[in-house]
Design a protein around this motif. Structure first.
Motif, PDB file in Angstrom:
ATOM      1  N   GLN A  37      -6.455  13.509 -13.528  1.00 13.31           N
ATOM      2  CA  GLN A  37      -7.127  12.216 -13.441  1.00 13.31           C
ATOM      3  C   GLN A  37      -6.153  11.053 -13.264  1.00 13.31           C
ATOM      4  O   GLN A  37      -6.476  10.062 -12.606  1.00 13.31           O
ATOM      5  CB  GLN A  37      -7.983  11.995 -14.691  1.00 13.31           C
ATOM      6  N   PHE A  38      -4.956  11.153 -13.817  1.00 17.23           N
ATOM      7  CA  PHE A  38      -4.003  10.065 -13.638  1.00 17.23           C
ATOM      8  C   PHE A  38      -3.641   9.922 -12.160  1.00 17.23           C
ATOM      9  O   PHE A  38      -3.639   8.804 -11.617  1.00 17.23           O
ATOM     10  CB  PHE A  38      -2.737  10.312 -14.464  1.00 17.23           C
ATOM     11  N   ASP A  39      -3.324  11.036 -11.508  1.00 17.12           N
ATOM     12  CA  ASP A  39      -2.998  10.990 -10.078  1.00 17.12           C
ATOM     13  C   ASP A  39      -4.184  10.499  -9.263  1.00 17.12           C
ATOM     14  O   ASP A  39      -4.023   9.755  -8.278  1.00 17.12           O
ATOM     15  CB  ASP A  39      -2.567  12.377  -9.593  1.00 17.12           C
ATOM     16  N   ALA A  40      -5.391  10.915  -9.662  1.00 15.15           N
ATOM     17  CA  ALA A  40      -6.586  10.490  -8.935  1.00 15.15           C
ATOM     18  C   ALA A  40      -6.759   8.973  -9.028  1.00 15.15           C
ATOM     19  O   ALA A  40      -7.073   8.305  -8.029  1.00 15.15           O
ATOM     20  CB  ALA A  40      -7.818  11.207  -9.482  1.00 15.15           C
ATOM     21  N   TRP A  41      -6.545   8.418 -10.220  1.00 15.71           N
ATOM     22  CA  TRP A  41      -6.674   6.972 -10.390  1.00 15.71           C
ATOM     23  C   TRP A  41      -5.574   6.219  -9.638  1.00 15.71           C
ATOM     24  O   TRP A  41      -5.827   5.169  -9.040  1.00 15.71           O
ATOM     25  CB  TRP A  41      -6.635   6.606 -11.879  1.00 15.71           C
ATOM     26  N   MET A  42      -4.354   6.754  -9.621  1.00 17.66           N
ATOM     27  CA  MET A  42      -3.269   6.097  -8.892  1.00 17.66           C
ATOM     28  C   MET A  42      -3.501   6.170  -7.379  1.00 17.66           C
ATOM     29  O   MET A  42      -3.169   5.229  -6.647  1.00 17.66           O
ATOM     30  CB  MET A  42      -1.921   6.737  -9.247  1.00 17.66           C
ATOM     31  N   ALA A  43      -4.086   7.274  -6.920  1.00 17.42           N
ATOM     32  CA  ALA A  43      -4.445   7.370  -5.501  1.00 17.42           C
ATOM     33  C   ALA A  43      -5.509   6.341  -5.148  1.00 17.42           C
ATOM     34  O   ALA A  43      -5.450   5.686  -4.098  1.00 17.42           O
ATOM     35  CB  ALA A  43      -4.939   8.782  -5.176  1.00 17.42           C
ATOM     36  N   ALA A  44      -6.484   6.188  -6.036  1.00 19.17           N
ATOM     37  CA  ALA A  44      -7.539   5.197  -5.813  1.00 19.17           C
ATOM     38  C   ALA A  44      -6.966   3.780  -5.803  1.00 19.17           C
ATOM     39  O   ALA A  44      -7.367   2.930  -4.991  1.00 19.17           O
ATOM     40  CB  ALA A  44      -8.626   5.328  -6.884  1.00 19.17           C
ATOM     41  N   LEU A  45      -6.007   3.520  -6.709  1.00 20.54           N
ATOM     42  CA  LEU A  45      -5.362   2.200  -6.736  1.00 20.54           C
ATOM     43  C   LEU A  45      -4.594   1.960  -5.438  1.00 20.54           C
ATOM     44  O   LEU A  45      -4.607   0.846  -4.899  1.00 20.54           O
ATOM     45  CB  LEU A  45      -4.421   2.112  -7.940  1.00 20.54           C
ATOM     46  N   THR A  46      -3.937   2.994  -4.932  1.00 19.72           N
ATOM     47  CA  THR A  46      -3.206   2.869  -3.665  1.00 19.72           C
ATOM     48  C   THR A  46      -4.155   2.513  -2.529  1.00 19.72           C
ATOM     49  O   THR A  46      -3.857   1.639  -1.700  1.00 19.72           O
ATOM     50  CB  THR A  46      -2.472   4.182  -3.336  1.00 19.72           C
ATOM     51  N   VAL A  47      -5.303   3.177  -2.492  1.00 24.20           N
ATOM     52  CA  VAL A  47      -6.314   2.870  -1.476  1.00 24.20           C
ATOM     53  C   VAL A  47      -6.751   1.414  -1.585  1.00 24.20           C
ATOM     54  O   VAL A  47      -6.861   0.695  -0.580  1.00 24.20           O
ATOM     55  CB  VAL A  47      -7.529   3.803  -1.630  1.00 24.20           C
ATOM     56  N   LEU A  48      -6.980   0.965  -2.819  1.00 22.92           N
ATOM     57  CA  LEU A  48      -7.435  -0.410  -3.051  1.00 22.92           C
ATOM     58  C   LEU A  48      -6.382  -1.418  -2.605  1.00 22.92           C
ATOM     59  O   LEU A  48      -6.697  -2.427  -1.959  1.00 22.92           O
ATOM     60  CB  LEU A  48      -7.749  -0.599  -4.539  1.00 22.92           C
ATOM     61  N   LEU A  49      -5.110  -1.159  -2.923  1.00 20.26           N
ATOM     62  CA  LEU A  49      -4.048  -2.106  -2.575  1.00 20.26           C
ATOM     63  C   LEU A  49      -3.820  -2.152  -1.066  1.00 20.26           C
ATOM     64  O   LEU A  49      -3.658  -3.243  -0.493  1.00 20.26           O
ATOM     65  CB  LEU A  49      -2.757  -1.719  -3.296  1.00 20.26           C
ATOM     66  N   ILE A  50      -3.794  -1.006  -0.406  1.00 13.62           N
ATOM     67  CA  ILE A  50      -3.627  -0.994   1.047  1.00 13.62           C
ATOM     68  C   ILE A  50      -4.798  -1.696   1.716  1.00 13.62           C
ATOM     69  O   ILE A  50      -4.618  -2.484   2.662  1.00 13.62           O
ATOM     70  CB  ILE A  50      -3.503   0.455   1.565  1.00 13.62           C
TER      71      ILE A  50
END
Length: 473
Positions: A213-226
């Protein structure tokens, strides 16, 4: 087309419609109904290179032509800008396939200079890592998405054969013109092929960021920032959405892990150990027929992709670059073969750099030589490569979600820009069958060889289009 003696004959073979492709002209903001391409004696001079002229206009008001050049100081700044424009995608693609990003950067610079020489300085383009190879390479090598790809050599052999096929098509275009390619792969076909490149990779991408879940949330944050950079910024920063978004997410990941203690921290020891200058690791290709069968069809995807790019360049520059398209195909194919021969990725012309030209109105091909030299210098720095290797897989997964989604939507945009009529059953069938086959990874076998989902869908689209056109005749 490639040589002075072939120039006029190839131009005659090129239909008038080739200069009025809606996708290219609309992207350049040009009215196809009123567009004309005036004769430029400096550009169409009957020699391999055009006649170079210093730019004497006002940079704020006048475009810089393909065969014009700027003072060294301005040229260097613009060249560095083009290097940054290609940087995000050229680094991301090798990381997603397990290639050496440093070598990919180095090869992109060398290949861009090669492209300039082979095309005679008549096609302003930067050659960077192609995303079209990601799906077939992952399928061939069974790459898990993290670290170095241990089966890299097998993929390199397939990429080299793909480049050779592409180069041979370029030689054929030099002799025959581009009309047959546009009949073989009209926008309904190219749009579907581009779309399935993104959709076919979606399952692998999602699985890669769902391990915890940590990686999933960081991936989601990356999508949001890009996405935020893409929507809420302007100018050059928007062009660097991948790079800017990854930097922001990298900082956030560092704070969450190295500072607050969540997740696996970033290890910077490799950066300290790396030297400032040195050659990246070279990898020799290995030729296996099963891998070649899967990767070689990417040549048709590259042809379709670059066909649109070159049309856009022609629309922006108002210079007759179509007669030199055979040179460009040959140059890109040769560059792909060269890059893979040393362990690099396949290369293609970059829409990101075409976008920079659209903004700056500077079309001089000398700028791309400078951009290539800058990339070569970066590729020769192991410390630079060590920095890239510290990017966490979760962030790469988030960036790939955006990239593959944009690729899929780019296919739909080709249909929209080309005014595809989906009230016609032929267009509906070609699009529907191709997209579902590619997305579902439906694969046919020829003897004991697997064509793969993208290869099967590409072949299906081309065959269906040919059959339907035969029925019309």
């Amino acid at each position: 087309m490639a040589s002075p003696s072939e120039h006029s004959s190839s131009s005659e073979k090129t239909s008038q419609a080739e200069y009025h492709t809606p996708t290219a002209l609309e992207a350049a903001g040009i009215d196809s109904a009123t567009m004309t391409l005036p004769h430029n004696p400096d550009f169409e001079n009957g020699r391999w290179f055009p006649t170079w002229r210093p730019f004497k206009g006002d940079l704020d008001r006048h475009p810089v032509g393909i065969n014009e050049y700027l003072p060294p100081s301005k040229s260097i700044l613009l060249g560095v800008q083009h290097t940054f424009a290609m940087f995000g995608s050229t680094v991301l693609a090798p990381l997603l396939m397990g290639f050496d990003p440093n070598l990919a950067i180095l090869m992109s610079g060398i290949c861009t200079v090669m492209f300039f020489i082979i095309t005679g300085g008549r096609m302003p383009s930067y050659l960077g890592s192609s995303f079209a190879f990601i799906g077939p390479v992952i399928a061939v090598t069974a790459y898990a998405g993290v670290g170095f790809n241990s089966n890299l050599n097998v993929a390199l052999g397939g990429i080299m054969v793909c480049g050779i096929i592409y180069a041979l098509v370029g030689l054929l275009v030099i002799k025959t013109g581009t009309g047959w390619i546009e009949r073989l792969m009209p926008p309904i076909v190219t749009g579907a092929i581009v779309m399935i490149i993104g959709l076919n990779l979606a399952p692998v991408t999602i699985q890669g960021v769902s391990s915890n879940q940590f990686d999933a949330w960081m991936a989601a944050l990356t999508v949001l920032l890009i996405s935020g950079v893409a929507v809420f910024t302007r100018g050059m920063l928007r062009r660097l959405l991948l790079l800017a978004g990854l930097i922001l997410s990298y900082v956030a990941y560092f704070v969450m892990t190295n500072v607050l203690g969540f997740g696996a921290p970033i290890d910077f020891s490799g950066i300290q150990a790396a030297s400032w200058f040195g050659l990246p690791s070279i990898h020799a290709p290995r030729f296996e027929l099963s891998a070649i069968i899967l990767i070689a069809p990417v040549a048709f995807i590259l042809i379709a992709e670059n066909l649109g790019h070159f049309k856009a360049v022609e629309g922006m520059t108002k210079a007759r670059v179509t007669p030199y398209m055979g040179r460009a195909f040959f140059a890109d194919g040769l560059a792909t073969t060269f890059s893979a021969g040393f362990g690099g990725t396949g290369v293609t012309t970059y829409a990101e750099n075409i976008g920079v030209m659209a903004v700056t109105k500077v079309y001089s091909t000398t700028i791309f030589v400078i951009a290539g030299v800058v990339a070569i210098l970066l590729g020769l720095s192991p410390k630079f490569g060590a920095i890239i290797q510290t990017i966490p897989p979760a962030l790469l997964g988030g960036a790939s979600i955006v990239v593959f989604g944009l690729i899929a939507i780019a296919g739909a945009k080709i249909w929209i820009d080309s005014h595809i009529d989906f009230s016609k059953n032929s267009n509906l069938i070609i699009a529907a069958v191709t997209v579902i086959m590619g997305t579902g990874n439906f694969s046919l076998h020829l003897g004991g060889f697997d064509l793969g989902g993208i290869g099967t869908a590409t072949l299906t689209a081309i065959v269906l289009n040919a059959l339907f056109n035969l029925q019309k005749d």
